[in-house]
Enzyme design. Structure first.
Site, PDB file in Angstrom:
ATOM      1  N   ASP A   1       0.863  -1.197   0.000  1.00  0.00           N
ATOM      2  CA  ASP A   1       0.000   0.000   0.000  1.00  0.00           C
ATOM      3  C   ASP A   1       0.887   1.229   0.000  1.00  0.00           C
ATOM      4  O   ASP A   1       2.121   1.115  -0.075  1.00  0.00           O
ATOM      5  CB  ASP A   1      -0.955   0.005   1.212  1.00  0.00           C
ATOM      6  CG  ASP A   1      -2.250   0.780   0.934  1.00  0.00           C
ATOM      7  OD1 ASP A   1      -2.180   2.021   0.849  1.00  0.00           O
ATOM      8  OD2 ASP A   1      -3.307   0.141   0.798  1.00  0.00           O
TER       9      ASP A   1
ATOM     10  N   ASP B   1       3.162   1.340  -5.310  1.00  0.00           N
ATOM     11  CA  ASP B   1       2.155   2.102  -6.050  1.00  0.00           C
ATOM     12  C   ASP B   1       1.600   1.183  -7.123  1.00  0.00           C
ATOM     13  O   ASP B   1       2.350   0.706  -7.985  1.00  0.00           O
ATOM     14  CB  ASP B   1       2.855   3.325  -6.670  1.00  0.00           C
ATOM     15  CG  ASP B   1       1.918   4.130  -7.552  1.00  0.00           C
ATOM     16  OD1 ASP B   1       0.721   3.776  -7.648  1.00  0.00           O
ATOM     17  OD2 ASP B   1       2.390   5.114  -8.156  1.00  0.00           O
TER      18      ASP B   1
ATOM     19  N   HIS C   1     -13.048  -0.702  -7.282  1.00  0.00           N
ATOM     20  CA  HIS C   1     -14.229   0.173  -7.181  1.00  0.00           C
ATOM     21  C   HIS C   1     -13.847   1.622  -6.822  1.00  0.00           C
ATOM     22  O   HIS C   1     -14.670   2.517  -6.901  1.00  0.00           O
ATOM     23  CB  HIS C   1     -15.273  -0.399  -6.209  1.00  0.00           C
ATOM     24  CG  HIS C   1     -14.944  -0.293  -4.754  1.00  0.00           C
ATOM     25  ND1 HIS C   1     -15.850  -0.635  -3.773  1.00  0.00           N
ATOM     26  CD2 HIS C   1     -13.832   0.123  -4.093  1.00  0.00           C
ATOM     27  CE1 HIS C   1     -15.292  -0.434  -2.590  1.00  0.00           C
ATOM     28  NE2 HIS C   1     -14.083   0.022  -2.755  1.00  0.00           N
TER      29      HIS C   1
HETATM   30  C1  LIG Z   1     -10.744   0.890   0.008  1.00  0.00           C
HETATM   31  S1  LIG Z   1      -9.130   0.642   0.627  1.00  0.00           S
HETATM   32  C2  LIG Z   1      -9.023  -1.129   0.577  1.00  0.00           C
HETATM   33  C3  LIG Z   1      -8.012  -1.683   1.531  1.00  0.00           C
HETATM   34  C4  LIG Z   1      -7.916  -3.210   1.570  1.00  0.00           C
HETATM   35  N1  LIG Z   1      -7.620  -3.781   0.270  1.00  0.00           N
HETATM   36  C5  LIG Z   1      -9.157  -3.829   2.183  1.00  0.00           C
HETATM   37  O1  LIG Z   1      -9.919  -4.516   1.482  1.00  0.00           O
HETATM   38  O2  LIG Z   1      -9.363  -3.628   3.393  1.00  0.00           O
HETATM   39  C6  LIG Z   1      -8.156   1.158  -0.755  1.00  0.00           C
HETATM   40  C7  LIG Z   1      -6.667   1.175  -0.495  1.00  0.00           C
HETATM   41  O3  LIG Z   1      -5.983   1.555  -1.700  1.00  0.00           O
HETATM   42  C8  LIG Z   1      -4.816   2.228  -1.293  1.00  0.00           C
HETATM   43  N2  LIG Z   1      -4.254   2.989  -2.433  1.00  0.00           N
HETATM   44  C9  LIG Z   1      -4.729   4.111  -3.014  1.00  0.00           C
HETATM   45  N3  LIG Z   1      -3.932   4.480  -4.020  1.00  0.00           N
HETATM   46  C10 LIG Z   1      -2.926   3.580  -4.083  1.00  0.00           C
HETATM   47  C11 LIG Z   1      -1.808   3.400  -4.958  1.00  0.00           C
HETATM   48  N4  LIG Z   1      -1.587   4.252  -5.989  1.00  0.00           N
HETATM   49  N5  LIG Z   1      -0.996   2.336  -4.752  1.00  0.00           N
HETATM   50  C12 LIG Z   1      -1.228   1.462  -3.729  1.00  0.00           C
HETATM   51  N6  LIG Z   1      -2.294   1.578  -2.886  1.00  0.00           N
HETATM   52  C13 LIG Z   1      -3.131   2.618  -3.062  1.00  0.00           C
HETATM   53  C14 LIG Z   1      -5.315   3.124  -0.163  1.00  0.00           C
HETATM   54  O4  LIG Z   1      -4.259   3.617   0.618  1.00  0.00           O
HETATM   55  C15 LIG Z   1      -6.235   2.165   0.575  1.00  0.00           C
HETATM   56  O5  LIG Z   1      -5.578   1.485   1.590  1.00  0.00           O
END
Ligand SMILES: C[S@@+](CC[C@H](N)C(=O)[O-])C[C@H]1O[C@@H](n2cnc3c(N)ncnc32)[C@H](O)[C@@H]1O
Length: 471
Positions: free
Chosen positions: A299, A330, A350
């Protein structure tokens, strides 16, 4: 019309009889709405036939309401819908449920509640009366309020003094439900109120960019929710968001992740990469159920830091042994881990429009081996009407999830399945993104070099898994 009303009423009474019989046979009962929430009281939902009967009754009751209530009243009530969020947020932030609980006894006068919450009682009483009218709190005597099953869920379970003195860490160790209430009631509700302006303005109307979401209009700058969460002033929001994701994975989903793909069959030679895994809420049950499999949670750097702290509390052995590791990453950059057994993408797609979701999938495809499985966890949208788009039997696992409700109910089960549609619009408000139908997933996957092979159903549509393999 009378015939339709009777038909709906009969569906409700038949469903009630089914639930009652199942409870009698199993020695359980449906918990009273006037008592505090107790997870043990939910046992009746597991009896054979009960979940369909519950959905039928909910769907029929809401349709009956829409049929019988004067149409102008229904429409005006919908226009007032924002008041649900507003009043719930006030009651939650003011710790009303905890204040009432700590007073003991049957209920508490609003003057005493307001004094502890430092709120004007003349205003608070109207907020509580609105909620009590919608079955959240009870007004047991004039101006005296008590908790009921719904309002008791606003209680974090910590002493009032701690909640008031430590609003940042108050969610630590909780199920995530209250953290979700905090985030939904704050920036999500505010962002969502700008949806019309966003759809109407030619600069944002047809955009696929996350910065053009209604959320950007609310904060007054072109920034994604993720960037905003990392601003120094949003430390509490970032932490709360991590806790809030727990509720989707645990409380609401009831451990559903283990009921889908066979994670237990993975060995020490297998590696799961949880892409955008947040603080690792989704993979926690997998790591607990399978003591061999290796897991990398990727993450953003700030989130990974929180994730390590979270696991130090919950499952330190997994970190100490090196079996579970956290890695900043990323998902728009090339994937650094090649040939994982499973790329898990839980509640990620989503958050992104098709343009960006397909970039994430393409990066994973480039890092996949021929044996890699891709598992997407997102709700699957259904049309309100019957869906002829996916032929029965063509996608294993899907038929058991898409069973239409009996007429005259809406084929998608109406209010009984409405949470998914709320989540979809939440994604629009926060990220300019969306939940997707199964054909939409298939097209997106194929465009990125993946073939959809099965759905691991979740009847509640909170954690269904869409499984794909490299084409
Ligand atoms: C809705 S949360 C889902 C977290 C986890 N997968 C779960 O089901 O509990 C979305 C996640 O995407 C991460 N995120 C957003 N942009 C990102 C990126 N460019 N690269 C990696 N992670 C990212 C956010 O930090 C967040 O933790």
């Amino acid at each position: 019309m009378a015939a339709r009303v009777l038909q709906l009423a009969k569906l409700i009474s038949d469903s009630a009889a089914t639930i009652d019989n199942a409870c009698t046979e199993n020695g359980t009962s449906v918990p009273d709405l006037d008592t505090r929430f107790d997870p043990r009281g939910e046992a009746f939902r597991g009896h054979a036939g009960v979940s369909i009967a519950v959905n039928t009754a909910i769907s029929a009751a809401y349709q009956l309401l829409a049929t019988l209530r004067p149409a102008p009243t229904s429409i005006l009530n919908t226009a007032f819908g924002f008041m649900y969020s507003t009043t719930l947020r006030v009651a939650f932030e003011a710790n009303v449920s905890t204040i009432i609980k700590e007073a003991g006894g049957n209920g508490l006068h609003v003057d005493e509640i307001a004094a502890k919450a430092n709120i004007d009682p003349k205003k608070l009483v109207r907020i509580l009366r609105f909620l009590a009218t919608h079955h959240i709190f009870l007004e047991i005597e004039p101006d005296v309020f008590a908790n009921n099953r719904l309002s008791s869920l606003l209680d974090i379970g910590k002493p009032l003094s701690e909640l008031q003195s430590n609003p940042v860490d108050k969610f630590e160790g909780t199920s995530g439900l209250q953290a979700a209430i905090a985030r939904f009631g704050d920036e999500a509700a505010k962002a969502s109120s700008y949806t019309w302006e966003t759809l109407h303005d030619p600069k944002t109307a047809f955009s696929e960019e996350p910065e053009d979401a209604p959320f950007g209009r609310f904060i007054g700058k072109r920034e994604t929710y993720w960037d905003w969460l990392e601003e120094p002033e949003q430390v509490a929001q970032l932490t709360t968001f991590g806790v809030a994701m727990r509720v989707m994975n645990s409380t609401l989903a009831g451990g559903a992740i283990l009921k889908g793909f066979d994670f237990k069959s993975l060995t020490e030679n297998d590696l799961i990469v949880d892409v955008g895994g947040g603080v690792g809420n989704a993979v926690l049950p997998i790591a607990q159920a399978n003591p061999s499999v290796r897991i990398i949670v990727q993450d953003r750097a700030a989130v990974v830091k929180d994730g390590v702290e979270h696991w130090k509390q919950l499952f330190p052995e997994a970190l100490d042994s090196g079996r579970v590791t956290f890695q900043p990453g990323d998902f728009f950059a090339p994937q650094s881990v090649k040939g994982a057994s499973v790329f898990l993408v839980s509640r990620i797609l989503h958050d992104w429009s098709d343009k960006y979701a397909s970039q994430i999938l393409s990066n994973l495809r480039a890092a996949a081996s021929p044996h890699t499985k891709l598992l997407i966890i997102d709700s699957i949208m259904q049309y309100v009407c019957h869906d002829p788009a996916v032929e029965e039997g063509t996608v294993p696992g899907w038929d058991s999830m898409r069973k239409d409700a009996p007429p005259p109910l809406l084929p998608n089960w109406g209010l009984a399945g409405a949470q998914t549609y709320g989540s979809d619009l939440h994604m629009m408000a926060m990220h300019n993104a969306q939940e997707r139908t199964l054909p939409h997933f298939r097209k997106l996957l194929e465009g990125a070099g993946w073939r959809l092979v099965r759905v691991h159903p979740d009847p509640a549509n909170i954690m269904p898994q869409v499984e794909a393999v490299p084409i």
